[in-house]
Design a protein around this motif. Structure first.
Motif, PDB file in Angstrom:
ATOM      1  N   VAL A  57       7.828   7.421   1.501  1.00 41.79           N
ATOM      2  CA  VAL A  57       6.633   6.860   0.858  1.00 41.79           C
ATOM      3  C   VAL A  57       6.061   7.798  -0.197  1.00 41.79           C
ATOM      4  CG1 VAL A  57       6.075   5.458   2.882  1.00 41.79           C
ATOM      5  CG2 VAL A  57       4.995   7.709   2.613  1.00 41.79           C
ATOM      6  N   ARG A  58       6.477   9.042  -0.202  1.00 45.77           N
ATOM      7  CA  ARG A  58       6.053   9.975  -1.249  1.00 45.77           C
ATOM      8  C   ARG A  58       6.826   9.748  -2.548  1.00 45.77           C
ATOM      9  NH1 ARG A  58       3.250  14.583  -0.357  1.00 45.77           N
ATOM     10  NH2 ARG A  58       2.369  14.897   1.719  1.00 45.77           N
TER      11      ARG A  58
ATOM     12  N   ASP B 144       0.146  12.118  -0.951  1.00 43.64           N
ATOM     13  CA  ASP B 144      -0.484  12.593   0.284  1.00 43.64           C
ATOM     14  C   ASP B 144      -1.209  11.459   1.004  1.00 43.64           C
ATOM     15  OD1 ASP B 144       0.425  15.156  -0.026  1.00 43.64           O
ATOM     16  OD2 ASP B 144      -1.454  15.955  -0.840  1.00 43.64           O
ATOM     17  N   ALA B 145      -1.857  10.600   0.236  1.00 45.46           N
ATOM     18  CA  ALA B 145      -2.577   9.477   0.847  1.00 45.46           C
ATOM     19  C   ALA B 145      -1.606   8.520   1.526  1.00 45.46           C
ATOM     20  CB  ALA B 145      -3.395   8.743  -0.218  1.00 45.46           C
ATOM     21  N   ARG B 146      -0.501   8.226   0.861  1.00 46.44           N
ATOM     22  CA  ARG B 146       0.486   7.314   1.447  1.00 46.44           C
ATOM     23  C   ARG B 146       1.106   7.935   2.698  1.00 46.44           C
ATOM     24  NH1 ARG B 146       1.991   6.886  -4.168  1.00 46.44           N
ATOM     25  NH2 ARG B 146       3.974   7.942  -3.800  1.00 46.44           N
TER      26      ARG B 146
ATOM     27  N   THR C  59       0.831  -1.206   0.000  1.00 45.27           N
ATOM     28  CA  THR C  59       0.000   0.000   0.000  1.00 45.27           C
ATOM     29  C   THR C  59       0.864   1.254   0.000  1.00 45.27           C
ATOM     30  OG1 THR C  59      -1.786  -1.123   1.190  1.00 45.27           O
ATOM     31  CG2 THR C  59      -1.758   1.282   1.287  1.00 45.27           C
ATOM     32  N   LEU C  60       1.922   1.255   0.820  1.00 41.30           N
ATOM     33  CA  LEU C  60       2.767   2.443   0.950  1.00 41.30           C
ATOM     34  C   LEU C  60       3.643   2.685  -0.270  1.00 41.30           C
ATOM     35  CD1 LEU C  60       3.838   2.193   4.700  1.00 41.30           C
ATOM     36  CD2 LEU C  60       2.083   3.665   3.681  1.00 41.30           C
ATOM     37  N   SER C  61       3.753   1.700  -1.141  1.00 42.00           N
ATOM     38  CA  SER C  61       4.545   1.875  -2.366  1.00 42.00           C
ATOM     39  C   SER C  61       3.662   1.842  -3.610  1.00 42.00           C
ATOM     40  CB  SER C  61       5.624   0.787  -2.465  1.00 42.00           C
ATOM     41  OG  SER C  61       5.028  -0.500  -2.460  1.00 42.00           O
ATOM     42  N   GLU C  62       2.339   1.871  -3.406  1.00 43.94           N
ATOM     43  CA  GLU C  62       1.394   1.809  -4.520  1.00 43.94           C
ATOM     44  C   GLU C  62       1.298   3.176  -5.207  1.00 43.94           C
ATOM     45  OE1 GLU C  62      -0.479   1.098  -7.351  1.00 43.94           O
ATOM     46  OE2 GLU C  62      -0.489  -0.735  -6.114  1.00 43.94           O
TER      47      GLU C  62
END
Length: 274
Positions: free
Chosen positions: A88-89, A62-64, A53-56
């Protein structure tokens, strides 16, 4: 090792951000930063869905970043949170690259702490000597290199070998490696640690094998020659192996300069064999 160009660019950017964030930190602050980043890397190692999820990249940066704030905001230090949110950004080629990058960033913080206290040379030397101990003990090497071994058991073995005998930072670094070899051999992981330590001083690492110990003058000449070839200062780790008969063998990364008698004899035998 991170190889995809997008992930390498993300690592470079995040590493630079870490250096900026860590600049005003004390030794205690750097220790907390390194420990927290190591812990986040451990979390992502086991929580596969979270790291995906964090690399999607279909999710907005901003969501990550918001997910990180929600999950970790009250659990890690403010500098570590800032680094993880920056990470993660970025755009990562795979979720494993993100997790591996956070492990490398934790090491950067740890090495910077040793740099501040003037202990980086000692840490690097102890890492090299530990790697040689592993190489010289096949039974130990098999256990540490076994991908099916319980990481907790490997960690316990490292503490049994090093606690009270090595610099605490060496124990921390090798323990993190034992818990997560990133699919590579343990010995390879130790060499990566040495490379990363050398990079903190803008140096490259040369692993040298000789039939007999080098004098201080010989070692100085070798370093000067390698520095001219590679255009950077070189830190050398010398291993004496009588079996090479004479001469010297130097390995820097994947490049090998083999000037040993044994190496020349092997080459002659290959030529004669056709």
């Amino acid at each position: 090792m991170i190889q995809h160009i997008a992930s390498r660019e993300a690592l470079v950017a995040t590493n630079q951000h870490l250096l900026e964030v860590s600049e005003p930190l004390s030794g205690v602050g750097l220790a907390a930063l390194g420990s927290d980043l190591d812990g986040v890397s451990d979390l992502l190692l086991t929580q596969v869905s979270l790291r995906r999820t964090l690399s999607e990249n279909t999710l907005s940066p901003d969501a990550r970043s918001g997910i990180v704030q929600q999950l970790l905001g009250s659990k890690i230090s403010a500098p570590a949170l800032e680094v993880v949110q920056f990470a993660v950004r970025q755009e990562w080629a795979s979720s494993r690259d993100l997790q591996d990058a956070l492990r490398r960033l934790s090491r950067t913080a740890m090495f910077r702490r040793a740099e501040r206290t003037g202990e980086l040379d000692e840490v690097e030397d102890q890492l090299f000597r530990f790697g040689r101990i592993v190489d010289a003990n096949p039974e130990l090497s098999v256990i540490l290199d076994d991908p099916t071994a319980d990481p907790a058991a490997r960690s316990a073995l490292v503490h049994q070998l090093l606690s009270g005998r090595a610099h605490t930072l060496v124990t921390e670094l090798v323990d993190a490696l034992a818990r997560d070899t990133a699919g590579r051999s343990f010995t390879h992981g130790v060499r990566e640690l040495l490379d990363q330590a050398a990079q903190r001083r803008d140096k490259i690492v040369a692993f040298v094998k000789t039939a007999r110990p080098l004098t201080a003058a010989q070692l100085d000449r070798l370093r000067a020659s390698l520095a001219r070839i590679y255009g950077r200062e070189v830190t050398t780790h010398v291993d004496v192996e009588p079996g090479i008969l004479g001469g010297i063998r130097v390995q820097i990364g994947d490049e090998v300069i083999d000037g040993t008698v044994a190496g020349r004899l092997d080459e002659l035998r290959r030529r004669m064999a056709g």
